[in-house]
Design a protein around this motif. Structure first.
Motif, mmCIF file in Angstrom:
data_model
loop_
_atom_site.group_PDB
_atom_site.id
_atom_site.type_symbol
_atom_site.label_atom_id
_atom_site.label_comp_id
_atom_site.label_asym_id
_atom_site.label_seq_id
_atom_site.Cartn_x
_atom_site.Cartn_y
_atom_site.Cartn_z
ATOM 1 N N ALA A 35 0.890 3.842 -3.085
ATOM 2 C CA ALA A 35 0.177 5.076 -2.737
ATOM 3 C C ALA A 35 0.349 6.169 -3.791
ATOM 4 O O ALA A 35 -0.618 6.877 -4.111
ATOM 5 C CB ALA A 35 0.621 5.568 -1.363
ATOM 6 N N TYR A 87 -13.623 0.673 -9.685
ATOM 7 C CA TYR A 87 -12.580 0.318 -8.724
ATOM 8 C C TYR A 87 -11.528 -0.562 -9.382
ATOM 9 O O TYR A 87 -11.858 -1.494 -10.119
ATOM 10 C CB TYR A 87 -13.166 -0.456 -7.539
ATOM 11 N N HIS A 88 -10.269 -0.269 -9.092
ATOM 12 C CA HIS A 88 -9.157 -1.173 -9.361
ATOM 13 C C HIS A 88 -8.744 -1.734 -8.005
ATOM 14 O O HIS A 88 -8.421 -0.967 -7.095
ATOM 15 C CB HIS A 88 -7.976 -0.433 -9.991
ATOM 16 N N HIS A 136 0.330 5.867 -6.793
ATOM 17 C CA HIS A 136 -0.531 5.512 -7.924
ATOM 18 C C HIS A 136 -2.011 5.518 -7.534
ATOM 19 O O HIS A 136 -2.854 5.053 -8.307
ATOM 20 C CB HIS A 136 -0.133 4.141 -8.466
ATOM 21 N N GLY A 137 -2.305 6.005 -6.337
ATOM 22 C CA GLY A 137 -3.691 6.172 -5.924
ATOM 23 C C GLY A 137 -4.287 5.042 -5.123
ATOM 24 O O GLY A 137 -5.464 5.101 -4.753
ATOM 25 N N PHE A 138 -3.514 4.003 -4.823
ATOM 26 C CA PHE A 138 -4.050 2.869 -4.073
ATOM 27 C C PHE A 138 -3.981 3.131 -2.572
ATOM 28 O O PHE A 138 -3.054 3.774 -2.080
ATOM 29 C CB PHE A 138 -3.279 1.590 -4.402
ATOM 30 N N LYS A 139 -4.971 2.603 -1.871
ATOM 31 C CA LYS A 139 -4.962 2.678 -0.417
ATOM 32 C C LYS A 139 -5.310 1.315 0.159
ATOM 33 O O LYS A 139 -5.932 0.478 -0.514
ATOM 34 C CB LYS A 139 -5.936 3.739 0.089
ATOM 35 N N MET A 164 -11.653 5.166 -9.222
ATOM 36 C CA MET A 164 -11.497 6.018 -10.387
ATOM 37 C C MET A 164 -12.611 7.072 -10.414
ATOM 38 O O MET A 164 -13.636 6.927 -9.743
ATOM 39 C CB MET A 164 -11.512 5.168 -11.659
ATOM 40 N N ALA A 213 0.835 -1.202 0.000
ATOM 41 C CA ALA A 213 0.000 0.000 0.000
ATOM 42 C C ALA A 213 0.868 1.249 0.000
ATOM 43 O O ALA A 213 0.576 2.230 -0.703
ATOM 44 C CB ALA A 213 -0.924 -0.009 1.212
ATOM 45 N N LEU A 238 -6.042 -3.923 -1.343
ATOM 46 C CA LEU A 238 -5.777 -2.558 -1.772
ATOM 47 C C LEU A 238 -6.780 -2.189 -2.854
ATOM 48 O O LEU A 238 -7.241 -3.056 -3.602
ATOM 49 C CB LEU A 238 -4.358 -2.421 -2.344
ATOM 50 N N HIS A 239 -7.098 -0.907 -2.959
ATOM 51 C CA HIS A 239 -7.957 -0.473 -4.053
ATOM 52 C C HIS A 239 -7.748 1.010 -4.326
ATOM 53 O O HIS A 239 -7.226 1.746 -3.489
ATOM 54 C CB HIS A 239 -9.436 -0.738 -3.740
ATOM 55 N N ARG A 240 -8.151 1.413 -5.522
ATOM 56 C CA ARG A 240 -8.230 2.835 -5.843
ATOM 57 C C ARG A 240 -9.547 3.075 -6.566
ATOM 58 O O ARG A 240 -10.014 2.239 -7.342
ATOM 59 C CB ARG A 240 -7.042 3.296 -6.686
#
Length: 271
Positions: free
Chosen positions: A80, A100-101, A82-85, A95, A76, A91-93
């Motif tokens: 981070a 969701y990715h 790249h926008g992931f938490k 959009m 994570a 983990l996800h981000r």
């Protein structure tokens, strides 16, 4: 769908989201074994007070879970930018359009307290897609919603194999984190870049483009769900009617009608 037999002492309840997913995706192979651990009770907390670095881990925490917890936390931090938490253990981000990715850490149902293995799944989903496919609320953890796009990280690696990582008390978790984080940055990020938003998925399913893990039969259903989200119900209805004609007499026709009803679209069965 019958679940594989499990050894005594390792049985667990299958989450509703997985049951509903398998009901209309008979070839599903995603056991939801990496769900977030439930909050310990006060009694359990008293039995295992907060450990210091010198304390041994609680006996009810497996080596695999500890490895996933540490590596996902480290990943994570690495992702981070790249926008992931982190929403442990996944983990996800999110959009801009609600897609969701997600990076899902899935532990094997086999193994014991001292050794085990885990794999990593790459997921592209949204509340709209998941809810209209499963008819269930979107999971609180987006990393546990494996539809419509699911891909093993190992399949993105040069070897293209379904890769599992073995862990035990002697595993160097820092070295394992380095390997996994590099793989995620080099191979998972380009995978997610193929699906920057729901429009990209819609374009692929409508033009015959490749969509990971989506069968030919599912493609029109994905398109219809997304078209209704984009306020194009007539286009969605036309796609579902064509799918119904192509699957006349097939058990899958029931699934088409089921999705249509969830979208508020009335279909007439072909003569």
């Amino acid at each position: 769908m019958a679940q594989p037999a499990m050894p005594r002492g390792n049985s667990r309840k299958i989450p509703k989201t997985h049951t509903a997913y398998c009901a209309i995706h008979p070839r599903a192979s995603f056991p939801m074994s990496a769900m977030p651990a439930s909050k310990p009770s006060d009694k359990a907390a008293r039995r295992h007070p907060a450990a210091t670095p010198a304390d041994p881990p609680p006996m009810n925490t497996s080596t695999t879970r500890r490895a996933i917890r540490q590596i996902s936390k480290q990943c994570a931090a690495a992702l981070a930018p790249h926008g992931f938490k982190l929403q442990s253990p996944h983990l996800h981000r999110l959009m801009p359009d609600g897609l969701y990715h997600a990076i899902n850490f899935q532990s094997s149902q086999w193994g014991d307290r001292h050794e085990g293995r885990f794999t990593i799944n790459l997921i592209v989903t949204s509340q709209w897609l998941h809810t209209h496919w499963t008819n269930l609320p979107f999971p609180k953890n987006p990393g546990s919603a494996p539809w419509p796009i699911l891909r093993r990280l190992g399949q993105q690696l040069p070897a293209g194999n379904d890769k599992w990582w073995d862990v035990n008390a002697d595993t160097n978790l820092d070295a394992l984190f380095t390997e996994i984080s590099r793989a995620l940055i080099k191979h998972a990020l380009p995978f997610f870049a193929q699906y920057p938003d729901s429009q990209a998925i819609l374009d692929r399913v409508r033009t015959g483009g490749f969509v990971h893990s989506a069968s030919d039969a599912q493609r029109p259903l994905i398109a219809a769900i997304l078209l209704v989200e984009k306020r194009q119900p007539e286009a969605a209805r036309e796609i579902l009617l064509n799918a119904l004609k192509e699957n006349a007499g097939s058990p899958f026709a029931k699934t088409i009608n089921l999705i249509a009803s969830r979208l508020g679209i009335k279909l007439q069965a072909p003569a």
